[in-house]
Design an enzyme around this catalytic site. Structure first.
Site, short mmCIF file in Angstrom:
data_model
loop_
_atom_site.label_atom_id
_atom_site.label_comp_id
_atom_site.label_asym_id
_atom_site.label_seq_id
_atom_site.Cartn_x
_atom_site.Cartn_y
_atom_site.Cartn_z
N HIS A 187 19.96 -16.13 10.34
CA HIS A 187 19.00 -16.94 9.08
C HIS A 187 18.72 -18.13 9.67
O HIS A 187 19.36 -19.17 9.67
CB HIS A 187 19.74 -16.62 7.94
N ARG A 245 11.58 -24.50 -4.22
CA ARG A 245 12.50 -25.62 -4.68
C ARG A 245 13.11 -26.41 -3.59
O ARG A 245 13.11 -26.12 -2.71
CB ARG A 245 13.51 -24.64 -5.48
N GLU A 248 10.48 0.01 8.16
CA GLU A 248 10.62 -1.31 8.67
C GLU A 248 11.50 -1.37 10.14
O GLU A 248 12.28 -0.84 9.95
CB GLU A 248 11.16 -2.21 7.75
N ASN A 252 11.12 -20.41 -0.47
CA ASN A 252 11.76 -20.94 -1.68
C ASN A 252 11.17 -22.08 -2.17
O ASN A 252 10.91 -23.01 -1.46
CB ASN A 252 13.28 -21.16 -1.40
N GLY A 267 16.96 -4.09 -3.51
CA GLY A 267 18.48 -4.43 -3.38
C GLY A 267 19.31 -3.63 -2.39
O GLY A 267 20.34 -3.38 -2.69
N GLY A 268 18.53 -3.01 -1.51
CA GLY A 268 19.10 -2.12 -0.42
C GLY A 268 19.38 -0.62 -1.05
O GLY A 268 19.98 0.13 0.00
N LYS A 311 12.63 3.15 4.05
CA LYS A 311 12.98 2.44 2.71
C LYS A 311 12.15 3.07 1.65
O LYS A 311 11.03 3.27 1.87
CB LYS A 311 12.85 0.96 2.61
#
Lengths: 455, 155
Positions: A208, A292, A200, A290, A164-165, A158
């Site tokens: 997920h 939230r 990586e 996250n 974003g890839g 990477k």
């Protein structure tokens, strides 16, 4: 506790927060854009105030408009829902500067967890496993080869400056790596003006899995189990369920325990979600947090009976957690289907328009969180989420049965939805087997599922 | 935004003028006298709701529909109200009292949004006919604040 909360969001989550306010005896005020004047949240609120035009940048994303609306309506707190301003530390800070409470993590906590790389380093230091990678940037070929050997192939090469890839390359052998480094460096130099590369571990087929946590400001924290969100399309979750089939009981317990311990130690506060990749061996790697309430929070509520939004509000008001870990009971199996105004047969193209008929499903173990009604006009300005169908059953097969029956009851006429896609999905082999991985839908395409359903 | 009226444009404009000139002041007086927090009337698909705002004592008119009423005649501009550009506290301009002739784009006051003044501008040439909000009153985005009468304007 707060007297009056401004709900600075729309759609189903505005309704969800409004219901939590009612439960806590708090007066809900709804801030809406001109496109959302004729909505249920506006009708059900004690007061509603128009904060701007349809364009989100000038309404739901305008910090000044939202805070000003809270002040003129006499609110003492703002609930941002999800998306929009929900994880904006500058907004949280401005809210506090005006004497109001931001319902979410305090500004300094949001700031601490704002950077993905910083959060990974912070939580890794507190014991969370992260995706294995090279120690810093690759100096030369020898360094790259040694690091790849240590991490184990396949690896992802990477560019440091990318995002974003972009500019990434997956390599399976040392020879491929040597070839790829030269190409990657020159590409990165051309594209970003920086040819630093790092490695990586490439997690090929992964699930997920995320952990719901609730932490108060006194350092009391609980986890409320995990959710599996492996059914995704271009990184957008489509179906979420709990428990995850990707973990055995031992690894599940270890994951939940490690997650809550590290996040409390790192000083988190509020409800939150830690996201992990789980590989084919059941090994898990932390990817992000996250800060939230999430779209899929009802999955956890169905299993635990805990009102996560009410807990979030209580914690923001400075109350201590009312539940201890040993009181958290997770029963049965829950599944959430995101009902979207999208045409699955045409690359999930978003739809807008008039809902001519809307009939919600019901019965034991069925929950429909939606802002729809017959005559509602789905505006073209925002996301395509029409609602969430959440089902609970004593076990997974029972939950799937209920989901099928509920989908058959659900009627949304007037615009194309992804309901047919969900029907197909619930009968598909990978879903039934629990073998759905995050890249499956993008690799196979929706057509394969729809064809099987029609054939 | 439409909630069922099928009135012709001139009818709509007429009703809107009546609502602004007669109904709202009458309701405001009744709201003041009643001690209630809120009053709402519905008629022929129209809805007018008045609510006491949190800070100033004056009642805050919230029309069931705002913005862009249909033109009253082919010669008239599309809108006769200056609308609030944001959510905050309204202050009318001393330079444009009722009766003053104004040009399209003239500032008729401002709305204070967290300390930032956002101008309320005349939607067309005309005469300031009526100011619908009190100085210091809390207003929402798109709220009708000043009636600019095009008929007596210098357009």
């Amino acid at each position: 506790m707060f007297q009056r909360i401004l709900i600075a969001n729309r759609g189903e989550i505005a309704l969800r927060v409004l219901r939590a306010c009612r439960r806590l005896g708090i007066s809900p005020v709804v801030a809406y854009s001109e496109a959302d004047r004729d909505t249920r949240a506006v009708q059900l609120a004690d007061e509603a105030i128009c904060i701007g035009p349809a364009e989100a940048r000038r309404s739901y994303l305008s910090a000044a408009s939202v805070i000003s609306a809270a002040l003129v309506t006499g609110c003492d707190a703002i609930h941002p829902g999800y998306g929009f301003l929900s994880e904006d530390d500058a907004f949280a800070e401005t809210t506090r500067a005006h004497g109001l409470t931001f319902i979410g993590p305090p500004p300094n906590v949001l700031e601490r967890f704002a950077s993905k790389a910083g959060t990974r380093a912070l939580l890794a230091a507190h014991g969370l496993p992260t995706v294995p990678g090279s120690q810093g940037m690759l100096r030369d070929d020898d360094h790259a080869l040694a690091e790849a050997e240590r991490i184990g192939y396949p690896v992802l090469l990477k560019p440091s400056a990318g995002g974003g890839g972009r500019g990434m390359r997956m390599v399976r052998t040392a020879r491929e790596l040597q070839q790829a480094i030269t190409i990657c460096r020159s590409e990165a130099r051309a594209a970003f003006g920086d040819d630093s590369l790092y490695l990586e571990k490439w997690l090929e087929e992964n699930h997920h899995v995320e952990v719901q946590v609730v932490v108060d400001r006194f350092g009391n924290g609980i986890h409320v189990g995990e959710r599996d969100c492996s059914v995704q399309r271009r990184h957008q979750k489509v179906v979420e369920e709990s428990p995850s089939l990707a973990l055995d009981d031992g690894r599940r317990a270890a994951l939940l325990e490690t997650a809550i311990r590290s996040v409390v130690a790192a000083g988190y506060e509020s409800v939150g979600t830690l996201e992990f990749l789980v590989d084919g061996n059941g090994d898990y790697y932390f990817i992000e947090i996250n800060c939230r309430i999430q779209v899929e929070h009802p999955v956890t509520e169905m299993r635990s009976g805990i009102d996560l939004v009410a807990e979030q509000i209580r914690i923001a008001a400075g109350e201590p957690l009312s539940i201890r870990q040993e009181d958290v009971r997770l029963d049965g199996h829950a599944i959430e289907l995101r009902i979207n105004a999208e045409d699955a047969a045409h690359d999930f193209r978003p739809q807008a328009g008039l809902v001519e008929r809307y009939l919600a499903p019901g019965g034991p173990g069925v929950r429909m969180d939606s802002h729809l009604f017959a005559g509602y006009e789905v505006p073209p300005y925002y996301d395509s989420l029409l609602g969430k169908l959440i089902v609970w059953g004593p076990d997974r097969p029972a939950a799937i049965e209920r989901a099928r029956a509920a989908l058959d009851e659900l009627v949304v006429d007037g615009l194309v939805t992804n309901i047919p896609f969900h029907r197909a999905l619930l009968r598909s082999e990978p879903f039934l087997a629990g073998s759905f991985t995050t890249n499956l839908l993008d690799r196979v395409g929706a057509a394969a599922f729809l064809a099987a359903e029609n054939g | 935004m439409s909630d069922g009226t099928t009135g012709r444009p001139d009818e709509t404009s007429h009703v809107l003028a009546r609502v602004a000139d007669e109904v709202v002041p009458a309701l405001a007086a009744r709201l003041e006298a009643s001690g209630l927090g809120e009053l709402e009337i519905r008629h022929d698909g129209w809805r007018v709701r008045l609510r006491r705002s949190a800070l100033p004592a004056a009642p805050e008119p919230v029309a069931g529909r705002t913005a862009d009423p249909a033109p009253g005649s082919p010669a008239a501009p599309a809108r006769r109200h200056a609308l609030s550009p944001g959510v905050g506290y309204f202050t009318p301009s001393e330079k444009t009292p009722v009766g003053r002739a104004v040009r399209n784009g003239d500032a008729l006051g401002w709305v204070d949004v967290l300390g930032v003044r956002q101008e309320v501008v005349a939607p067309h040439d005309g005469t300031v006919a009526r100011i619908l909000a009190e100085p210091g009153q809390a207003v929402e985005y798109g709220q009708e604040l000043v009636v600019v009468d095009p008929a007596r304007g210098n357009a």
